[in-house]
Design a protein around this motif. Structure first.
Motif, PDB file in Angstrom:
ATOM      1  N   ILE A  88       0.846  -1.201   0.000  1.00 59.25           N
ATOM      2  CA  ILE A  88       0.000   0.000   0.000  1.00 59.25           C
ATOM      3  C   ILE A  88       0.884   1.254   0.000  1.00 59.25           C
ATOM      4  O   ILE A  88       1.961   1.246   0.588  1.00 59.25           O
ATOM      5  N   ASP A  89       0.430   2.311  -0.668  1.00 58.20           N
ATOM      6  CA  ASP A  89       1.202   3.557  -0.709  1.00 58.20           C
ATOM      7  C   ASP A  89       1.081   4.306   0.614  1.00 58.20           C
ATOM      8  O   ASP A  89       0.089   4.166   1.326  1.00 58.20           O
ATOM      9  N   ALA A  90       2.072   5.145   0.873  1.00 55.57           N
ATOM     10  CA  ALA A  90       2.075   5.892   2.129  1.00 55.57           C
ATOM     11  C   ALA A  90       1.292   7.193   2.020  1.00 55.57           C
ATOM     12  O   ALA A  90       1.008   7.842   3.012  1.00 55.57           O
ATOM     13  N   ASP A  91       0.920   7.581   0.791  1.00 54.31           N
ATOM     14  CA  ASP A  91       0.376   8.928   0.600  1.00 54.31           C
ATOM     15  C   ASP A  91      -1.130   9.031   0.812  1.00 54.31           C
ATOM     16  O   ASP A  91      -1.729  10.051   0.510  1.00 54.31           O
ATOM     17  N   LEU A  92      -1.730   7.949   1.314  1.00 55.71           N
ATOM     18  CA  LEU A  92      -3.162   7.890   1.623  1.00 55.71           C
ATOM     19  C   LEU A  92      -4.065   7.965   0.401  1.00 55.71           C
ATOM     20  O   LEU A  92      -5.262   8.204   0.524  1.00 55.71           O
ATOM     21  N   GLN A  93      -3.475   7.770  -0.780  1.00 52.92           N
ATOM     22  CA  GLN A  93      -4.329   7.710  -1.974  1.00 52.92           C
ATOM     23  C   GLN A  93      -5.080   6.383  -1.983  1.00 52.92           C
ATOM     24  O   GLN A  93      -6.101   6.247  -2.637  1.00 52.92           O
ATOM     25  N   GLN A  94      -4.506   5.415  -1.261  1.00 44.49           N
ATOM     26  CA  GLN A  94      -5.137   4.099  -1.156  1.00 44.49           C
ATOM     27  C   GLN A  94      -5.556   3.912   0.296  1.00 44.49           C
ATOM     28  O   GLN A  94      -4.727   3.686   1.161  1.00 44.49           O
ATOM     29  N   GLN A 104      -7.393  11.721  -3.291  1.00 45.88           N
ATOM     30  CA  GLN A 104      -6.427  12.756  -3.670  1.00 45.88           C
ATOM     31  C   GLN A 104      -5.215  12.633  -2.753  1.00 45.88           C
ATOM     32  O   GLN A 104      -5.337  12.245  -1.603  1.00 45.88           O
ATOM     33  N   ARG A 105      -4.043  12.951  -3.274  1.00 47.38           N
ATOM     34  CA  ARG A 105      -2.847  12.963  -2.426  1.00 47.38           C
ATOM     35  C   ARG A 105      -3.010  14.049  -1.372  1.00 47.38           C
ATOM     36  O   ARG A 105      -3.367  15.180  -1.702  1.00 47.38           O
ATOM     37  N   VAL A 106      -2.784  13.712  -0.101  1.00 48.58           N
ATOM     38  CA  VAL A 106      -2.996  14.698   0.958  1.00 48.58           C
ATOM     39  C   VAL A 106      -1.829  15.688   0.989  1.00 48.58           C
ATOM     40  O   VAL A 106      -2.000  16.895   0.946  1.00 48.58           O
TER      41      VAL A 106
HETATM   42 MG    MG Z   1       0.412   8.351  -4.891  1.00 54.74          MG
END
Ligand code: MG
Ligand code: UDP
Length: 315
Positions: A92-98, A199-201
């Protein structure tokens, strides 16, 4: 251990804490036994400090793998898979897009459907520029045509695997790792689950057009040797054309009694020679392709299960 979360991080200082809180929030009543493996992929911001700060409070469920420099997301994924010990493993990505809420859904799905070995999330609707979507679609169409694997178009690397799939992925020793291709190559039953990408936070995407282009080329080179032998096909076509032209010139001279001009002889010779040259390069390519495939030393097959009567009787 029930679940291992693999989180590649590259310059995500503002997202680490938020990500951890989101995981806590959604796992609270659903998943109790889990570990989070953060891979700090050579971040140049304060990602490491943020990870350390979090680790001081939650060392029980956290691991930090610190890379010596930026090796790319694919390398980070592999490091995470190797470190993981969960029965289920999620990338999972760290950017909270997922959102981690989908992780709960993925694990529940695998718990309830024993016939599936992994769940891959795909974006329901892609909010990217039309031109990027066009090229991505084109890329996957081409990949599926010229390789033995079938890559699901919109599927991301936001996935959950059972342990046996992870072990197989780890067995692939190649250095140039095109994950989407590898996930497709290992086979197993994959369920494709729709998800809404957020959206990327904070921070920004690390993908530039140039990076996407290199990624696409890497993907093709890792799973297809067609480009290497393409020249022999073109070579054959040109040689055939040369012969046809030669016959035409011969008829012109013998039947119509016209004197063959220097121009037409020249064209015939050029066509014939370049055809033969391209064809020879193609043959070289063919050997190179074989060598390339062999050098990757991928397993020749993957066994998912072996139903053995002898074993049944022994038990
Ligand atoms: Mg991303
Ligand atoms: N990432 C990484 N190494 C890199 C580039 C990205 O570990 O060299 C991580 C990044 O921190 C994020 C994930 O990979 O957690 C996805 O990256 P990004 O958001 O840039 O990709 P996008 O969502 O735009 O596809």
């Amino acid at each position: 251990m029930k679940l291992s979360l693999i989180v590649p991080c590259f310059n995500e200082e503002e997202n680490i804490k938020l990500f951890y809180d989101e995981v806590k929030k959604y796992f609270k009543h659903h998943i109790h036994q889990y570990e989070i493996i953060f891979i700090n992929d050579g971040s140049q911001d304060k990602t490491y400090n943020e990870l350390k700060r979090l680790y001081q409070k939650h060392s029980k469920e956290m691991t930090i793998i610190q890379f010596s420099r930026n090796f790319g997301k694919e390398a980070a994924i592999l490091a995470g898979l190797r470190k993981s010990s969960g029965e289920y493993v999620t990338i999972i990505d760290a950017d909270l897009q997922q959102s981690p809420r989908y992780v709960v859904e993925m694990v529940n799905f695998l718990e309830q459907h024993k016939e599936y070995d992994s769940v891959a999330a795909y974006q329901k609707s892609r909010e990217e520029r039309k031109i990027i979507i066009f090229f991505k679609n084109l890329f996957y169409k081409l990949m599926n045509k010229i390789t033995e694997i079938e890559i699901y178009q919109s599927a991301s690397d936001f996935r959950t695997f059972r342990r046996n799939v992870v072990e197989t992925i780890e067995q692939l020793p190649e250095r140039c790792r095109f994950s989407k291709g590898i996930f497709a190559w290992v086979g197993f039953n994959t369920y494709f689950m729709p998800y809404d990408v957020e959206q990327r936070v904070n921070g920004e995407s690390k993908w530039s057009l140039m990076k996407l282009w290199t990624y696409a080329l890497d993907g093709i080179a890792a799973f297809s040797t067609t480009p290497l032998i393409l020249s022999s096909i073109i070579g054959i076509i040109i040689t055939i054309l040369a012969f046809m032209f030669m016959i035409y010139v011969a008829i012109e001279t013998v039947v119509w009694k016209e004197k063959a001009t220097g121009y037409s002889i020249l064209i015939t010779v050029i066509l014939l020679l370049s055809g033969i040259q391209l064809f020879s390069i193609g043959i070289l390519g063919h050997y190179l392709a074989k060598n390339y495939t062999e050098s990757k030393q991928r397993p020749i097959y993957v066994v998912k299960e072996c139903v053995d009567r002898k074993k049944e009787y022994d038990e």
